[in-house]
Scaffold this active site. Sequence first.
Site, mmCIF file in Angstrom:
data_model
loop_
_atom_site.group_PDB
_atom_site.id
_atom_site.type_symbol
_atom_site.label_atom_id
_atom_site.label_comp_id
_atom_site.label_asym_id
_atom_site.label_seq_id
_atom_site.Cartn_x
_atom_site.Cartn_y
_atom_site.Cartn_z
ATOM 1 C CB CYS A 27 -12.539 -35.646 -31.991
ATOM 2 S SG CYS A 27 -14.142 -36.432 -32.160
ATOM 3 C CB CYS A 50 -13.891 -38.016 -29.278
ATOM 4 S SG CYS A 50 -13.834 -38.146 -31.041
ATOM 5 C CG ASP A 51 -11.594 -35.840 -26.770
ATOM 6 O OD1 ASP A 51 -11.804 -37.016 -26.392
ATOM 7 O OD2 ASP A 51 -10.683 -35.541 -27.560
#
Length: 322
Positions: free
Chosen positions: A136, A139-140
């Site tokens: 992701c 997200c990261d």
Amino acid sequence: MTNIKRERVVIIGSGPAGFAAAVYTARAQLKPVMIVGPQLGGQLGLTHEIENYPGVPSMGGMDLVEQFKQQAEHFGTELAYDVVESVDFSKGSPFTVTTTDTTYLADTVIVTIGANPRKLGVPGEDEGVGAGVSYCGTCDGFFFRGKEIVVVGGGDSAIEEAIFLTKFATKVEIIHRRDSLRAGVALQNRAFKNEKISFIWNTVVEKIDADANGTVSAVHLHNIKTGEQWVKPTQGVFIFIGHTPNSDVFGGQLAADDAGYLITDSLYRTNVEGVFAAGEVQDQVYRQVATSVGQGVGAAMSAIHWLQEHEDQLQPLESVAN
Ligand code: NAP
């Protein structure tokens, strides 16, 4: 003691298909309960930006989820922030759906539980999650500021996420097992024009290395055309190679194909009468926000129709205490 709740409609999952089904069943005065699952909005909640949902030229994925949620709640949907642990569809309606703290007895169930990112299945992948391996970008990506990373895959997700990751990383190399991309032409062109992006064609990742701290340090690559093998230092491995449907929880009670996608007919009916499915858990072809929404609407309309048809046979809601 487990909480027992008797409902007309339980929707499993909170992605676009689930919210579409929620809006329609809620507007039909059925007070649906949506079991949200581990991620509100499903994969949409993890998507950086949506620009191909008609009527919404550009919006953050989570912002669109918020809009879906507000609309669904406005019409009377109840969101249960819980995950489904098991179901019992064997006795027919009311169907049993068990979450971590509640057992729902539902006249009809709409399954919109979605799909999860597929793994490469190579040594070092599982160990690297949270330490350089990610599925992701939204997200990261932030954690990879100023770093050099690789992206694996050649579909829309891989290319879209690679472009997004250039906001953070200094260099993004896309490793693809063929020499042409599956991604749409518009995305391809954006990637080809992006100076931070380059491609490693006809190549697969065979192993992911970590340093003494457990942080990802390199990938072992294999060019499947030339046979060349080499180790490429990298600080991050983002994997976007498709998805696996989240159908295991149904324990074989709903018919699925070999890949685990639930089998539905054109009215979104599963093999169990009164249980419907929509979105990515039953669609391995389109998998767009817009198509999932359409499927969720279809499943909801079929469920509403089914409830009307079976009104005389359904147990009254009061038959089990809430
Ligand atoms: P996808 O289209 O199935 O692409 C998966 C990619 O991973 C393919 O390039 C495939 O290679 C590669 N791959 C699969 N298994 C692999 C393995 N074991 N090792 C190495 N490579 C592997 O999946 P997706 O990109 O997640 O997209 C899913 C759906 O969502 C698609 O319908 C897509 O159009 C849609 N989507 C749309 C957008 C958008 O429109 N903005 C954004 C994201 C996703 P091959 O090409 O060789 O098969």
